[in-house]
Design a protein around this motif. Structure first.
Motif, short mmCIF file in Angstrom:
data_model
loop_
_atom_site.label_atom_id
_atom_site.label_comp_id
_atom_site.label_asym_id
_atom_site.label_seq_id
_atom_site.Cartn_x
_atom_site.Cartn_y
_atom_site.Cartn_z
N LEU A 118 -6.67 0.10 -6.76
CA LEU A 118 -6.07 -1.22 -6.59
C LEU A 118 -5.50 -1.72 -7.91
O LEU A 118 -6.18 -1.67 -8.94
CB LEU A 118 -7.19 -2.16 -6.11
CG LEU A 118 -6.92 -3.61 -5.86
CD1 LEU A 118 -5.91 -3.80 -4.74
CD2 LEU A 118 -8.23 -4.32 -5.46
N THR A 147 -1.46 -0.84 -4.15
CA THR A 147 -2.53 0.16 -4.13
C THR A 147 -1.94 1.56 -4.01
O THR A 147 -0.81 1.73 -3.55
CB THR A 147 -3.46 -0.02 -2.90
OG1 THR A 147 -2.66 0.16 -1.73
CG2 THR A 147 -4.14 -1.36 -2.90
N ASP A 169 0.85 -1.20 0.00
CA ASP A 169 0.00 0.00 0.00
C ASP A 169 0.89 1.25 0.00
O ASP A 169 1.68 1.46 0.93
CB ASP A 169 -0.88 0.03 1.26
CG ASP A 169 -1.97 -1.02 1.25
OD1 ASP A 169 -2.30 -1.56 0.17
OD2 ASP A 169 -2.52 -1.30 2.35
N GLY A 173 -3.53 -5.28 1.65
CA GLY A 173 -4.29 -6.29 0.90
C GLY A 173 -5.30 -6.86 1.89
O GLY A 173 -4.95 -7.15 3.03
O1 RIB Z 1 -9.04 -3.28 3.30
C1 RIB Z 1 -7.88 -2.49 3.17
C2 RIB Z 1 -7.01 -2.99 2.06
O2 RIB Z 1 -7.71 -2.83 0.85
C3 RIB Z 1 -5.73 -2.22 1.89
O3 RIB Z 1 -4.69 -2.72 2.68
C4 RIB Z 1 -5.49 -2.28 0.40
O4 RIB Z 1 -4.41 -3.07 0.04
C5 RIB Z 1 -6.80 -2.77 -0.21
O5 RIB Z 1 -6.69 -4.02 -0.71
#
Ligand code: RIB
Length: 304
Positions: free
Chosen positions: A105, A91, A12, A38
């Motif tokens: 994403l 992301t 992220d 994620g």
């Molecule tokens: O739910 C949050 C996650 O959603 C983040 O960490 C990002 O990677 C997305 O997948």
């Protein structure tokens, strides 16, 4: 009983901004940070932080060593994670001054699961093992079918909600964990009671946990309905709040706690996550959650 989470792993890239950028607008961010995230990885870490032994399966890319190391550091079993010589999932996240976020994403290796890989992973699991899924990886319909054939109990967090879910046989889901926006996308209703009744009508064998933002959360199994309020905090970053909720709810249920207790623990854990920046790094440990709940109870007793 074993717990498998088959899900995404992302890097992220998080930018602090005054407000979420509008179309055609360019703004300067005040801070840039990199976190492991994620929905899959976050939920595995939440389960591990809550004291559950969890196996994570999923695909990382060329720059994914940090994701692997982070899972291992928090006690997630990484035996089934594989690395591909491709660009990994990542992301771009904006977090505004109220802690609200917006996420772009890029699927990368999260969208490269193959049937062979899925079959290999699932061959290590059997009837009554739990499988936890989100909607950030490809071949979700195949994973659901194959896990169901093995008799696994499938928990689905249908997030992010998109048309790929239509390819899945959702009558095979044991428990849905979703928020009110996903509930509306699923059913066309915005009212929580109507969402739950509609879902229970569509999937009579399933159980549901619906989170309602500042209005708390509700569990429904077609007969029993249980409500839980929130623990108010000053929001710093809401990223991974839902993942923390899912991980702690599931951990409590797997540990044999009541649904009431599971909702309460999950709500407290996600309130702590919201008060901290980042995704997986914001997830509290089981002892932080129980100490905070005890402190809250103590304050209530002394102020009485
Ligand atoms: O739910 C949050 C996650 O959603 C983040 O960490 C990002 O990677 C997305 O997948």
């Amino acid at each position: 009983m074993k717990i498998l989470n088959f899900g995404s792993l992302n890097i992220d890239y998080v930018y602090s901004v005054d407000h979420i950028v509008r179309g055609g607008e360019t703004i300067l961010s005040t801070k840039s940070e990199t976190f492991c995230g994620g929905k899959g990885l976050n939920q595995s870490i939440a389960l591990a932080r809550a004291g559950i032994q969890v196996y994570h399966a999923g695909l990382i890319g060329r720059e994914g060593q940090l994701l692997l190391e982070t899972c291992a550091r928090y006690g997630v079993d990484t035996t089934y994670i594989r690395e591909l010589p491709e660009k990994g999932g990542h992301t771009m996240i904006q977090v505004d001054s109220d802690g609200q976020n917006s996420i772009i994403l890029y699927g990368g290796t999260n969208q490269m699961q193959t049937r062979e890989y899925i079959d290999e992973v699932l061959s290590h699991f059997e009837s009554d093992d739990f499988l936890i899924l989100q909607n950030e990886i490809n071949l979700l319909h195949y994973i659901i079918d194959k896990a169901y054939e093995r008799g696994m109990k499938i928990v689905l967090n249908p997030s992010p909600f998109d048309n790929k879910l239509k390819a899945c046989d959702l009558s095979k889901i044991y428990l849905f964990m979703l928020n009110e926006i996903e509930g509306e996308q699923f059913t066309g209703f915005s009212d929580a009671e109507e969402i739950l009744e509609s879902l229970a009508g569509k999937f009579p064998e399933a159980k549901f946990v619906l989170t309602l933002g500042s209005n708390g959360s509700v569990y429904y199994d077609g007969k029993v309905k249980l409500y839980q309020g929130i623990f108010p905090v000053d929001a710093v970053d809401t990223t991974a709040a839902g993942d923390t909720f899912t991980g702690f709810f599931m951990a409590s249920v797997i540990a044999g706690k009541s649904v009431e207790e599971a909702l309460c623990t999950a709500s407290k854990a996600s309130s702590i996550a919201v008060s901290r920046p980042g995704a997986s790094v914001s997830i509290p440990s089981a002892s932080e959650v129980s100490e905070s709940l005890q402190e809250q109870r103590r304050l209530k007793i002394t102020s009485w």
